[in-house]
Scaffold this motif. Structure first.
Motif, short mmCIF file in Angstrom:
data_model
loop_
_atom_site.label_atom_id
_atom_site.label_comp_id
_atom_site.label_asym_id
_atom_site.label_seq_id
_atom_site.Cartn_x
_atom_site.Cartn_y
_atom_site.Cartn_z
N ILE A 6 0.84 -1.19 0.00
CA ILE A 6 0.00 0.00 0.00
C ILE A 6 0.88 1.25 0.00
O ILE A 6 1.73 1.42 0.87
N ARG A 7 0.67 2.10 -0.99
CA ARG A 7 1.44 3.33 -1.12
C ARG A 7 0.63 4.56 -0.67
O ARG A 7 1.21 5.57 -0.27
N GLU A 8 -0.70 4.45 -0.76
CA GLU A 8 -1.55 5.61 -0.40
C GLU A 8 -2.94 5.12 -0.05
O GLU A 8 -3.47 4.21 -0.68
N ARG A 9 -3.51 5.73 1.00
CA ARG A 9 -4.88 5.45 1.42
C ARG A 9 -5.74 6.67 1.15
O ARG A 9 -5.39 7.78 1.55
N LEU A 10 -6.87 6.46 0.50
CA LEU A 10 -7.76 7.56 0.14
C LEU A 10 -9.17 7.29 0.65
O LEU A 10 -9.65 6.15 0.60
N ALA A 11 -9.83 8.32 1.16
CA ALA A 11 -11.21 8.16 1.64
C ALA A 11 -12.17 8.18 0.46
O ALA A 11 -11.98 8.93 -0.51
N ILE A 12 -13.18 7.33 0.52
CA ILE A 12 -14.23 7.33 -0.50
C ILE A 12 -15.58 7.49 0.18
O ILE A 12 -15.78 7.07 1.31
N LYS A 13 -16.52 8.09 -0.53
CA LYS A 13 -17.83 8.36 0.03
C LYS A 13 -18.87 8.23 -1.07
O LYS A 13 -18.66 8.70 -2.19
N LYS A 14 -19.98 7.59 -0.75
CA LYS A 14 -21.04 7.43 -1.75
C LYS A 14 -21.66 8.77 -2.08
O LYS A 14 -21.89 9.60 -1.21
N SER A 15 -21.92 8.96 -3.38
CA SER A 15 -22.55 10.21 -3.81
C SER A 15 -24.04 10.15 -3.55
O SER A 15 -24.64 9.07 -3.50
N MET A 16 -24.64 11.31 -3.40
CA MET A 16 -26.08 11.42 -3.18
C MET A 16 -26.70 12.22 -4.32
O MET A 16 -26.09 13.14 -4.82
N PRO A 17 -27.92 11.87 -4.69
CA PRO A 17 -28.72 10.76 -4.15
C PRO A 17 -28.29 9.42 -4.73
O PRO A 17 -27.71 9.35 -5.80
N GLN A 18 -28.55 8.35 -3.98
CA GLN A 18 -28.37 7.00 -4.50
C GLN A 18 -29.50 6.71 -5.48
O GLN A 18 -30.66 7.03 -5.22
N ILE A 19 -29.16 6.14 -6.63
CA ILE A 19 -30.16 5.84 -7.66
C ILE A 19 -30.35 4.33 -7.74
O ILE A 19 -29.39 3.58 -7.94
N ILE A 20 -31.58 3.89 -7.59
CA ILE A 20 -31.90 2.46 -7.59
C ILE A 20 -32.78 2.14 -8.79
O ILE A 20 -33.78 2.82 -9.04
#
Length: 246
Positions: free
Chosen positions: A67-81
């Protein structure tokens, strides 16, 4: 430069190392991509982290990454179903692949009156659909997988689970009014669902059930689209609008 993008479970990132033994991922890395020590590979844990790594060693049985780098991820809104009434094999697979690439959050197969195949109890088909979606997720480098749910019957769809629920129907009002309603719904919504009927469209009784549940009918215009075209087109319009207004 484009780098391989794969998914892992959160507990696979231990200290500064990620190990994978998944045959499909190894085949992908070891075969077409000709992965070798030092090459960059990205991983998502499908929860909160993305990792930039370098291959330490690789074989047909196991690959080890630093592992060279850790990045935060977050779900975008709105969630589409997407609630997709089950289509014939190629059409259903096309819908799953293309909507996953565009960014659909979840796909729920729906059994309706004109559904061409009932997959109840057919776990192999569900597994194939999930695999198609997973491959599309890796190809387009999504941070989060698209989950393919177990099928439901159209009359059991729970509209109250969503901030807004639309279904495409050629007998709805004007397309301009429909789309304006959708764009208004996108503001501040946590999730939005839309339902696409099967080949031949929804039965009148099914449209009535959805309307009684307060689902909103949408008309996409004068042209009658194939179910698979409608599923992709509708999501593309929503995606473009969201990206244009961020």
């Amino acid at each position: 430069m484009s780098y391989p993008y794969l998914f892992i479970d959160p507990d696979q990132a231990v200290d500064n190392i990620i190990k994978i033994t998944n045959r499909e991922d190894l085949k992908h890395l070891f075969g077409p991509l000709r992965g070798k020590p030092g090459d960059t590979v990205y991983f998502s844990d499908n929860e909160s982290r993305k990792y930039r790594t370098a291959i330490k060693k690789i074989s047909k049985r196991e690959a080890v990454f630093e592992i060279r780098e850790r990045l935060a991820i977050k779900k975008s809104m709105p969630q589409i179903i997407l609630l997709q009434c089950i289509l014939k094999k190629n059409a259903m697979e096309l819908v799953i692949q293309k909507t996953t690439e565009i960014g659909i959050s979840r796909i729920i197969p729906v059994i309706s009156e004109r559904t061409v195949s009932d997959i109840t109890g057919n776990s192999s088909k569900l597994e194939r659909w999930q695999k198609i979606s997973d491959e599309a997720s890796k190809q387009c480098k999504r941070d989060f997988k698209c989950l393919i749910d177990a099928p439901i019957k159209i009359d059991s769809s729970s509209i109250d689970d969503y901030g807004h629920f639309f279904f495409l129907h050629e007998e709805a009002g004007s397309s301009r009014a429909s789309m304006k309603s959708i764009f208004r719904a996108l503001h501040g919504a946590e999730n939005i669902a839309y339902l696409i009927g099967p080949e031949g469209g929804l039965a009148a009784s099914e449209a009535a059930i959805l309307k009684n549940k307060k689902a909103e009918a949408v008309n996409l215009g004068n042209n009658i689209l194939r179910a698979e075209t409608a599923a992709v087109y509708f999501l593309s319009v929503i995606d473009f609008y969201l990206r244009s207004n961020r």
